[in-house]
Motif scaffolding. Sequence first.
Motif, PDB file in Angstrom:
ATOM      1  N   VAL A  77     -27.291  16.082  30.973  1.00  0.00           N
ATOM      2  CA  VAL A  77     -28.746  16.047  30.925  1.00  0.00           C
ATOM      3  C   VAL A  77     -29.198  15.144  29.777  1.00  0.00           C
ATOM      4  CG1 VAL A  77     -30.853  17.412  30.606  1.00  0.00           C
ATOM      5  CG2 VAL A  77     -28.926  18.371  31.887  1.00  0.00           C
ATOM      6  N   LEU A  78     -30.115  14.223  30.066  1.00  0.00           N
ATOM      7  CA  LEU A  78     -30.701  13.354  29.059  1.00  0.00           C
ATOM      8  C   LEU A  78     -32.211  13.578  29.028  1.00  0.00           C
ATOM      9  CD1 LEU A  78     -30.482  11.015  27.008  1.00  0.00           C
ATOM     10  CD2 LEU A  78     -30.828   9.434  28.928  1.00  0.00           C
ATOM     11  N   ASP A  79     -32.716  13.990  27.867  1.00  0.00           N
ATOM     12  CA  ASP A  79     -34.158  14.223  27.693  1.00  0.00           C
ATOM     13  C   ASP A  79     -34.715  15.132  28.794  1.00  0.00           C
ATOM     14  OD1 ASP A  79     -34.025  12.507  25.524  1.00  0.00           O
ATOM     15  OD2 ASP A  79     -34.666  10.762  26.691  1.00  0.00           O
ATOM     16  N   GLY A  80     -33.951  16.152  29.145  1.00  0.00           N
ATOM     17  CA  GLY A  80     -34.405  17.094  30.157  1.00  0.00           C
ATOM     18  C   GLY A  80     -34.201  16.635  31.586  1.00  0.00           C
ATOM     19  N   GLU A  81     -33.656  15.438  31.786  1.00  0.00           N
ATOM     20  CA  GLU A  81     -33.464  14.893  33.125  1.00  0.00           C
ATOM     21  C   GLU A  81     -31.989  15.034  33.544  1.00  0.00           C
ATOM     22  OE1 GLU A  81     -34.619  10.837  32.839  1.00  0.00           O
ATOM     23  OE2 GLU A  81     -36.678  11.289  32.192  1.00  0.00           O
ATOM     24  N   PRO A  82     -31.708  15.768  34.605  1.00  0.00           N
ATOM     25  CA  PRO A  82     -30.314  15.900  35.067  1.00  0.00           C
ATOM     26  C   PRO A  82     -29.748  14.548  35.516  1.00  0.00           C
ATOM     27  CG  PRO A  82     -31.720  17.575  36.038  1.00  0.00           C
ATOM     28  CD  PRO A  82     -32.631  16.578  35.398  1.00  0.00           C
TER      29      PRO A  82
END
Length: 304
Positions: A69-74
């Motif tokens: 997950v990056l910055d809340g994005e899967p």
Amino acid sequence: MREPASGQQFEITAGAARAVITEVGAALREFEVDGVPFAEPYAADRRPPASAGAVLAPWPNRVAGGRWVLDGEPQQLALTEPARGNALHGLLCHVPWQVEERTAASVRLRAPVASQPGWPVPLVVAVEYAVSGEDLRVTHEVRNAGDRTTPFGVGAHPFPRAGTAATDDCTLRLAASSVLPLDADTLLPARPPRSLAGDELDFRTGRPLAGVWLDTAFGGAAPAPGDDRVRHALTAPDGTAVELWADPVFGWVQVYTADDFPGRGRAVAVEPMTCPPDALNSGIDLLHVEPGETWTGSWGLRAR
């Protein structure tokens, strides 16, 4: 004439030292001093066996299920180790790298990591190999070509060799104080790291490799007091040795014993890493690079 599977071959020499780097994967294919091998060589007409010599970026080792997950994005990476369900060794092991600079004693290669499924932030990754005396120095760079901060890790996959001695006749010493227990099936972290004090896997004073089988992540790799480098070593019975040194940022090392290295049989990989397996999920020792900034780190091999 058909090009080798590993692409163009870049030979660099200085005095008694010689190395060969591949275009595909920017992998170390040979390193020798006075004609004596100090890294396991392999033929140019094949891909690196067991990722031998490859650059591992923008993560080393494994990502569980290829998910993070990056910055809340899967994110979902391609499963390049499908048998275990993992994304393995980054995105650059099988792509051609471009030569940026080349001299008789050094070569610098570059490869872009484009924004893609599973990796949304573009990077530019470079590596320089340089020989001198009895040494090989490898310098990695990672530049953030995107517009947001990204985590990453870097590793390498050399198979050091103590001259002509059989691997099982050699002693391995590791500057590591902990071990990360891995699941036997997935080779992903199963429990938190544990101290090596009194452990059978403690290689800090050196242990013979005969009968030892490893695919193991060691942590706490640090310089000795008064030193500025992490130092691991593989030593033959006659004292011939190869030292793998690294900047302190390479605080992890994966050790893998192979029994089927081409032309050799038993061989050992000693892989300097900035972070452990599945660090994109655990966050342990992940590095971060800001937009427009560049990270640099080095390791090397020294014949003794």
